[in-house]
Design a protein around this motif. Structure first.
Motif, PDB file in Angstrom:
ATOM      1  N   ILE A 280       1.196   0.724   5.305  1.00 48.81           N
ATOM      2  CA  ILE A 280       1.789  -0.575   4.980  1.00 48.81           C
ATOM      3  C   ILE A 280       0.838  -1.698   5.392  1.00 48.81           C
ATOM      4  N   MET A 281       0.273  -1.585   6.593  1.00 47.80           N
ATOM      5  CA  MET A 281      -0.644  -2.617   7.069  1.00 47.80           C
ATOM      6  C   MET A 281      -1.919  -2.661   6.219  1.00 47.80           C
ATOM      7  N   GLU A 282      -2.379  -1.504   5.777  1.00 46.99           N
ATOM      8  CA  GLU A 282      -3.545  -1.481   4.891  1.00 46.99           C
ATOM      9  C   GLU A 282      -3.229  -2.138   3.545  1.00 46.99           C
ATOM     10  N   SER A 283      -1.996  -1.940   3.063  1.00 49.46           N
ATOM     11  CA  SER A 283      -1.587  -2.581   1.808  1.00 49.46           C
ATOM     12  C   SER A 283      -1.558  -4.103   1.957  1.00 49.46           C
ATOM     13  N   VAL A 284      -1.211  -4.577   3.160  1.00 50.34           N
ATOM     14  CA  VAL A 284      -1.234  -6.012   3.425  1.00 50.34           C
ATOM     15  C   VAL A 284      -2.670  -6.529   3.407  1.00 50.34           C
ATOM     16  N   LYS A 285      -3.537  -5.830   4.125  1.00 52.17           N
ATOM     17  CA  LYS A 285      -4.925  -6.295   4.226  1.00 52.17           C
ATOM     18  C   LYS A 285      -5.627  -6.301   2.876  1.00 52.17           C
TER      19      LYS A 285
ATOM     20  N   ASN B  56       3.638  -7.301  -0.081  1.00 52.39           N
ATOM     21  CA  ASN B  56       2.558  -6.936   0.845  1.00 52.39           C
ATOM     22  C   ASN B  56       2.071  -8.143   1.631  1.00 52.39           C
ATOM     23  N   ILE B  57       3.030  -8.881   2.195  1.00 54.35           N
ATOM     24  CA  ILE B  57       2.725 -10.083   2.971  1.00 54.35           C
ATOM     25  C   ILE B  57       3.473 -10.036   4.302  1.00 54.35           C
ATOM     26  N   ILE B  58       2.783 -10.381   5.378  1.00 53.96           N
ATOM     27  CA  ILE B  58       3.435 -10.528   6.680  1.00 53.96           C
ATOM     28  C   ILE B  58       4.238 -11.821   6.663  1.00 53.96           C
ATOM     29  N   ILE B  59       5.542 -11.707   6.881  1.00 61.09           N
ATOM     30  CA  ILE B  59       6.381 -12.903   6.874  1.00 61.09           C
ATOM     31  C   ILE B  59       6.753 -13.359   8.286  1.00 61.09           C
ATOM     32  N   LYS B  60       6.535 -12.473   9.258  1.00 62.50           N
ATOM     33  CA  LYS B  60       6.785 -12.843  10.654  1.00 62.50           C
ATOM     34  C   LYS B  60       5.933 -11.961  11.548  1.00 62.50           C
ATOM     35  N   ASP B  61       5.395 -12.552  12.605  1.00 62.08           N
ATOM     36  CA  ASP B  61       4.530 -11.818  13.532  1.00 62.08           C
ATOM     37  C   ASP B  61       4.832 -12.307  14.947  1.00 62.08           C
ATOM     38  N   GLU B  62       5.459 -11.431  15.744  1.00 61.91           N
ATOM     39  CA  GLU B  62       5.769 -11.754  17.139  1.00 61.91           C
ATOM     40  C   GLU B  62       4.637 -11.203  18.006  1.00 61.91           C
ATOM     41  N   ILE B  63       3.988 -12.081  18.753  1.00 62.45           N
ATOM     42  CA  ILE B  63       2.729 -11.762  19.424  1.00 62.45           C
ATOM     43  C   ILE B  63       2.924 -11.726  20.941  1.00 62.45           C
TER      44      ILE B  63
END
Length: 259
Positions: free
Chosen positions: A29-34, A186-193
Motif C-alpha cells: 500500500i505504501m509503495e502504491s502511494v509513493k 493512493n494518497i495519505i490523508i492523515k499522518d500521526e507522527i
C-alpha cells in the motif's frame, strides 16, 4: 491426539501466514502511494500559512516544480513572497531506493549568495521556520520503516510505520507514524507522527481535487503538538505534463533564479 496436533499446527501456520500477508500488504500500500501516477512533471503555486501558538499569522508563497526521471524524482521550490524570503530556493533529488543512496537537498539563501547542502541529520529541522520539516517535504522512503496493517474500513487503510530498532530515524527524527491511506486514490490523508512514543505532529489533508485527471492535494495542514500552532499548505494553479526542461533542476537555477 494426532488430530488435535494437526489442527493446532494448521491454525498456527494460517496465523503466521496471515500476519506475513498483512505486513506485505501494508508495504505494498505504501509503495502504491509513493509510486502513484502523477504525470511526467507538474507545477503548482503554493502558499504556506503559519499560525503561531500566540495567534500570530505569517505567510510565504512559492513556485513548486517536480519531474520524474525513471525511479528518481527532482523537485525545485522557489520562494516569491514576502520580500525577506523571495529568491530563496530548495533543490531536491530523490534517488531510486534500490541504490540505497540518501536523497539530496540543497538550500539557496540570497542574502548569503551561497548554496548549502542539507545534511541528512539536519532534515528533521523546520523548513524555513514552518511546522513542516525538511524531511516532511521530501519524497517518502519506504525503507525507513517496517509496516503493519492495523485496520481497514471502506477505502481507508490504517498502517503503523515503525523504525526497525524502535529508535528515531536519523533523517526524519521520527520513530513511529500512524498513516491513514485512501487506497482508491493512493494518497495519505492523515499522518500521526511520533518521537519516542510521543505524538508530536499530525498531518491531515483538508481538500482533494482531480486536476487534469490526477488526484491532487489542494490543501493540507500540519499541526504542531509540541510547540502549538500549525501550518497550512495551499496548492493553486496546478498543471501536469508541462514538458519541464531537465536543466531547470540544478544548482545554477537556484543561484540565478527562474527568470
Amino acid at each position: 491426539m494426532k488430530k488435535i496436533y494437526y489442527s493446532l499446527l494448521l491454525t498456527l501456520c494460517v496465523g503466521v501466514s496471515g500476519f506475513s500477508y498483512a505486513l506485505q500488504d501494508a508495504k505494498n500500500i505504501m509503495e502504491s502511494v509513493k509510486y502513484r501516477d502523477q504525470g511526467v512533471d507538474r507545477y503548482s503555486d503554493v502558499d504556506l500559512i503559519q499560525t503561531m501558538s500566540d495567534g500570530f499569522v505569517r505567510s510565504r508563497s512559492l513556485k513548486m516544480y517536480e519531474k520524474e526521471f525513471g525511479e528518481e524524482r527532482k523537485g525545485l521550490l522557489y520562494f516569491t513572497e514576502p520580500s525577506n524570503t523571495a529568491g530563496t530556493g530548495l533543490l531536491m533529488y530523490s534517488y531510486a531506493e534500490v541504490d540505497n543512496k540518501e536523497d539530496d537537498q540543497w538550500l539557496y539563501l540570497p542574502a548569503l549568495r551561497k548554496v548549502k547542502r542539507i545534511a541528512t541529520n539536519s532534515k528533521e529541522g523546520p523548513f524555513l521556520g514552518t511546522d513542516f520539516s525538511f524531511a516532511d517535504i521530501e519524497r517518502m522512503r519506504i525503507a525507513d520503516y517496517v509496516y503493519t496493517l492495523k485496520e481497514e474500513k471502506e477505502n481507508i487503510s490504517i498502517i503503523e510505520a515503525k523504525t526497525e530498532n524502535g529508535l528515531e530515524n536519523p533523517r526524519t527524527g521520527y520513530s513511529q507514524r500512524i498513516v491513514h491511506v485512501d487506497t482508491d486514490k493512493n494518497i495519505i490523508i492523515k499522518d500521526e507522527i511520533f518521537r519516542q512514543g510521543r505524538l508530536i505532529k499530525v498531518f491531515e489533508v483538508v481538500q482533494l481535487e482531480k486536476v487534469n485527471g490526477f488526484w491532487t492535494v489542494v490543501e493540507a495542514k500540519m499541526d504542531n503538538l509540541v510547540e502549538g500552532g500549525s501550518t497550512r499548505l495551499i496548492r493553486k494553479n496546478t498543471q501536469y505534463n508541462q514538458k519541464l526542461k531537465d536543466g531547470l533542476f540544478n544548482q545554477r537555477t537556484l543561484r540565478k533564479g527562474l527568470d
